[in-house]
Design a protein around this motif. Structure first.
Motif, PDB file in Angstrom:
ATOM      1  N   ALA A 116       0.837  -1.208   0.000  1.00 43.97           N
ATOM      2  CA  ALA A 116       0.000   0.000   0.000  1.00 43.97           C
ATOM      3  C   ALA A 116       0.870   1.256   0.000  1.00 43.97           C
ATOM      4  N   GLU A 117       1.964   1.217   0.738  1.00 43.67           N
ATOM      5  CA  GLU A 117       2.847   2.388   0.821  1.00 43.67           C
ATOM      6  C   GLU A 117       3.478   2.710  -0.535  1.00 43.67           C
ATOM      7  N   VAL A 118       4.007   1.682  -1.215  1.00 47.97           N
ATOM      8  CA  VAL A 118       4.695   1.969  -2.481  1.00 47.97           C
ATOM      9  C   VAL A 118       3.704   2.297  -3.593  1.00 47.97           C
ATOM     10  N   LEU A 119       2.507   1.718  -3.553  1.00 48.17           N
ATOM     11  CA  LEU A 119       1.483   2.083  -4.534  1.00 48.17           C
ATOM     12  C   LEU A 119       1.075   3.545  -4.367  1.00 48.17           C
ATOM     13  N   GLU A 120       0.968   3.977  -3.125  1.00 43.89           N
ATOM     14  CA  GLU A 120       0.643   5.376  -2.840  1.00 43.89           C
ATOM     15  C   GLU A 120       1.770   6.286  -3.334  1.00 43.89           C
ATOM     16  N   LEU A 121       2.989   5.851  -3.145  1.00 43.43           N
ATOM     17  CA  LEU A 121       4.151   6.644  -3.519  1.00 43.43           C
ATOM     18  C   LEU A 121       4.172   6.944  -5.016  1.00 43.43           C
ATOM     19  N   VAL A 122       3.781   5.957  -5.836  1.00 48.95           N
ATOM     20  CA  VAL A 122       3.849   6.136  -7.288  1.00 48.95           C
ATOM     21  C   VAL A 122       2.476   6.371  -7.918  1.00 48.95           C
ATOM     22  N   ASP A 123       1.491   6.709  -7.088  1.00 50.52           N
ATOM     23  CA  ASP A 123       0.144   7.058  -7.574  1.00 50.52           C
ATOM     24  C   ASP A 123      -0.505   5.958  -8.409  1.00 50.52           C
ATOM     25  N   LEU A 124      -0.406   4.720  -7.938  1.00 50.65           N
ATOM     26  CA  LEU A 124      -1.034   3.607  -8.651  1.00 50.65           C
ATOM     27  C   LEU A 124      -2.069   2.872  -7.800  1.00 50.65           C
ATOM     28  N   LYS A 125      -2.447   3.463  -6.705  1.00 49.24           N
ATOM     29  CA  LYS A 125      -3.386   2.804  -5.805  1.00 49.24           C
ATOM     30  C   LYS A 125      -4.703   2.479  -6.502  1.00 49.24           C
ATOM     31  N   ALA A 126      -5.189   3.411  -7.340  1.00 50.82           N
ATOM     32  CA  ALA A 126      -6.474   3.216  -8.009  1.00 50.82           C
ATOM     33  C   ALA A 126      -6.426   2.132  -9.078  1.00 50.82           C
ATOM     34  N   ARG A 127      -5.227   1.835  -9.601  1.00 50.52           N
ATOM     35  CA  ARG A 127      -5.106   0.830 -10.654  1.00 50.52           C
ATOM     36  C   ARG A 127      -4.439  -0.446 -10.171  1.00 50.52           C
ATOM     37  N   ALA A 128      -4.297  -0.595  -8.870  1.00 52.29           N
ATOM     38  CA  ALA A 128      -3.545  -1.722  -8.318  1.00 52.29           C
ATOM     39  C   ALA A 128      -4.128  -3.070  -8.706  1.00 52.29           C
ATOM     40  N   ASP A 129      -5.435  -3.173  -8.860  1.00 56.92           N
ATOM     41  CA  ASP A 129      -6.075  -4.466  -9.133  1.00 56.92           C
ATOM     42  C   ASP A 129      -6.454  -4.643 -10.592  1.00 56.92           C
ATOM     43  N   HIS A 130      -5.871  -3.826 -11.463  1.00 56.52           N
ATOM     44  CA  HIS A 130      -6.051  -3.981 -12.906  1.00 56.52           C
ATOM     45  C   HIS A 130      -4.901  -4.814 -13.471  1.00 56.52           C
ATOM     46  N   ILE A 131      -5.203  -5.578 -14.533  1.00 57.38           N
ATOM     47  CA  ILE A 131      -4.179  -6.382 -15.182  1.00 57.38           C
ATOM     48  C   ILE A 131      -3.092  -5.455 -15.739  1.00 57.38           C
ATOM     49  N   THR A 132      -1.834  -5.827 -15.540  1.00 57.46           N
ATOM     50  CA  THR A 132      -0.726  -4.948 -15.889  1.00 57.46           C
ATOM     51  C   THR A 132      -0.631  -4.678 -17.388  1.00 57.46           C
ATOM     52  N   ARG A 133      -1.085  -5.607 -18.206  1.00 58.00           N
ATOM     53  CA  ARG A 133      -0.999  -5.362 -19.655  1.00 58.00           C
ATOM     54  C   ARG A 133      -1.886  -4.207 -20.105  1.00 58.00           C
ATOM     55  N   THR A 134      -2.822  -3.787 -19.242  1.00 56.46           N
ATOM     56  CA  THR A 134      -3.665  -2.628 -19.572  1.00 56.46           C
ATOM     57  C   THR A 134      -3.006  -1.310 -19.175  1.00 56.46           C
ATOM     58  N   TYR A 135      -1.851  -1.370 -18.524  1.00 58.40           N
ATOM     59  CA  TYR A 135      -1.150  -0.173 -18.091  1.00 58.40           C
ATOM     60  C   TYR A 135      -0.457   0.508 -19.279  1.00 58.40           C
ATOM     61  N   SER A 136      -0.328   1.811 -19.209  1.00 58.95           N
ATOM     62  CA  SER A 136       0.494   2.546 -20.167  1.00 58.95           C
ATOM     63  C   SER A 136       1.968   2.281 -19.844  1.00 58.95           C
ATOM     64  N   GLY A 137       2.852   2.694 -20.783  1.00 59.40           N
ATOM     65  CA  GLY A 137       4.282   2.517 -20.539  1.00 59.40           C
ATOM     66  C   GLY A 137       4.745   3.236 -19.292  1.00 59.40           C
ATOM     67  N   GLY A 138       4.216   4.437 -19.068  1.00 61.16           N
ATOM     68  CA  GLY A 138       4.588   5.178 -17.877  1.00 61.16           C
ATOM     69  C   GLY A 138       4.112   4.520 -16.594  1.00 61.16           C
ATOM     70  N   MET A 139       2.921   3.952 -16.619  1.00 60.79           N
ATOM     71  CA  MET A 139       2.399   3.259 -15.441  1.00 60.79           C
ATOM     72  C   MET A 139       3.225   2.026 -15.125  1.00 60.79           C
ATOM     73  N   ARG A 140       3.637   1.311 -16.160  1.00 59.84           N
ATOM     74  CA  ARG A 140       4.467   0.123 -15.927  1.00 59.84           C
ATOM     75  C   ARG A 140       5.808   0.510 -15.309  1.00 59.84           C
ATOM     76  N   ARG A 141       6.389   1.608 -15.808  1.00 60.25           N
ATOM     77  CA  ARG A 141       7.651   2.052 -15.241  1.00 60.25           C
ATOM     78  C   ARG A 141       7.479   2.446 -13.782  1.00 60.25           C
ATOM     79  N   ARG A 142       6.379   3.101 -13.452  1.00 61.37           N
ATOM     80  CA  ARG A 142       6.122   3.469 -12.061  1.00 61.37           C
ATOM     81  C   ARG A 142       5.931   2.226 -11.190  1.00 61.37           C
ATOM     82  N   LEU A 143       5.264   1.206 -11.727  1.00 62.49           N
ATOM     83  CA  LEU A 143       5.098  -0.032 -10.965  1.00 62.49           C
ATOM     84  C   LEU A 143       6.453  -0.707 -10.745  1.00 62.49           C
ATOM     85  N   GLU A 144       7.327  -0.642 -11.743  1.00 62.87           N
ATOM     86  CA  GLU A 144       8.659  -1.224 -11.574  1.00 62.87           C
ATOM     87  C   GLU A 144       9.464  -0.468 -10.518  1.00 62.87           C
TER      88      GLU A 144
END
Length: 325
Positions: A116-144
């Motif tokens: 929860a802490e790292v998802l909050e840090l990179v602003d991905l909390k709202a998309r945390a339960d979405h399949i990663t292949r639906t992420y944009s390139g920037g979102m994937r980099r933030r998740l990494e």
């Protein structure tokens, strides 16, 4: 004590010296850029710091742990964000982080809190339960980035962290990296070929070429070595000797009507210069950049890839992290 310390760090492959006696001292919380042409030795250096490549000679310490004598402890201290995507795109963002947490042995009681802490840090909390292949390139980099931070590493290695991203996403990615260093106290060591990024974001940079650190300092310190601002004039019959005699002029190169001048404080002295040079048709000025320093020191902006930059060490690191500590 520095978070990263190397003394005489060396790696040889038969007759090839990939890294030649490097001495480094990187402070806690610092963003340090390791810059160099392809084949310069930067990948081998980072590979040794990650315990994946065994040094031929010298010593290296991460958070006080010897990379040769205490490799398991070193691996627990470091996180890595790879140049190429390594997310499992059939999993959700949260599931990718859960898998990483298990590989690093994060206790189950802490896992959800830390995710929860790292998802909050990179602003991905709202998309945390979405399949990663639906992420944009920037979102994937933030998740990494979030994944690299999940186990609270003291040092985060970033290999070309914004390669292939659009300018807006690159800017946002750097916002998160800066935020990480402040929020997590993480030391960041990165490689990049974007000189303007290193110039803006790194506290210090080390320029490496042919296995040696040839210059190290803040971007501003390195830029000062260029001697001043560059002023390009187009002028008929340029009075070269008059220009050279001006006390604020450091160097003059003339090619017909084109005159390139290196001078101190152009914003102060340019009016005086122009008052002494008649028939000026065009004036261009610019401050020295880190790219200017890079080219001056290495003699080239790009080099054919060598053995050091095959990227193979990153694949080795990924296999090691999958095995756990």
């Amino acid at each position: 004590m520095a978070i990263i310390e190397t003394k005489g760090l060396t790696k040889k492959y038969d007759d090839i010296v990939a890294v030649d006696g490097i001495d480094l001292s990187i402070e806690r919380g610092e963003i340090f850029g390791l810059l160099g042409p392809n084949g310069a030795g930067k990948s081998t250096t980072i590979g040794m710091l990650c315990t994946i490549i065994k040094p031929t000679a010298g010593k290296a310490f991460i958070a006080g742990h010897d990379v040769l004598k205490e490799p398991a402890k070193v691996r627990k201290c470091v996180g890595i964000v790879f140049q190429d995507p390594t997310l499992d795109t059939v999993l959700t963002g949260r599931e990718n982080l859960e898998l990483h947490a298990r590989l690093y042995g994060i206790p189950k009681g802490l896992m959800e809190e830390r995710i929860a802490e790292v998802l909050e840090l990179v602003d991905l909390k709202a998309r945390a339960d979405h399949i990663t292949r639906t992420y944009s390139g920037g979102m994937r980099r933030r998740l990494e980035l979030a994944r690299g931070l999940l186990h609270n590493p003291k040092v985060l290695f970033l290999d070309e962290p914004t390669l292939g991203l659009d300018p807006q996403t690159r800017a946002r990615t750097w916002e998160y990296i800066r935020k990480m260093t402040k929020t997590e106290g993480t030391t960041v060591v990165l490689t990049t070929h974007y000189m303007e990024e290193a110039e803006m974001m790194c506290d210090r940079v080390g320029i490496i070429d042919r296995g040696k650190i040839i210059r190290m300092g803040s971007p501003q310190e390195l830029e000062k070595m260029m001697g001043g601002y560059r002023v390009d004039l187009k002028v008929k019959d340029p009075p070269i000797e008059i220009i050279k005699a001006l006390p604020y002029v450091k160097a003059v190169v003339a090619d017909g009507e084109d005159v390139r001048i290196t001078m101190e404080d152009a914003h102060i002295h340019l009016p005086d210069l122009l008052s002494k040079v008649p028939n000026v048709q065009c004036v261009e000025t610019r401050a020295p950049t880190l790219n200017d320093v890079f080219i001056k020191l290495t003699g080239r902006d790009i080099r054919d890839e060598g053995e050091d930059d095959s990227g193979g060490w990153m694949a080795q690191v990924h296999r090691y992290t999958q095995k756990g500590k």
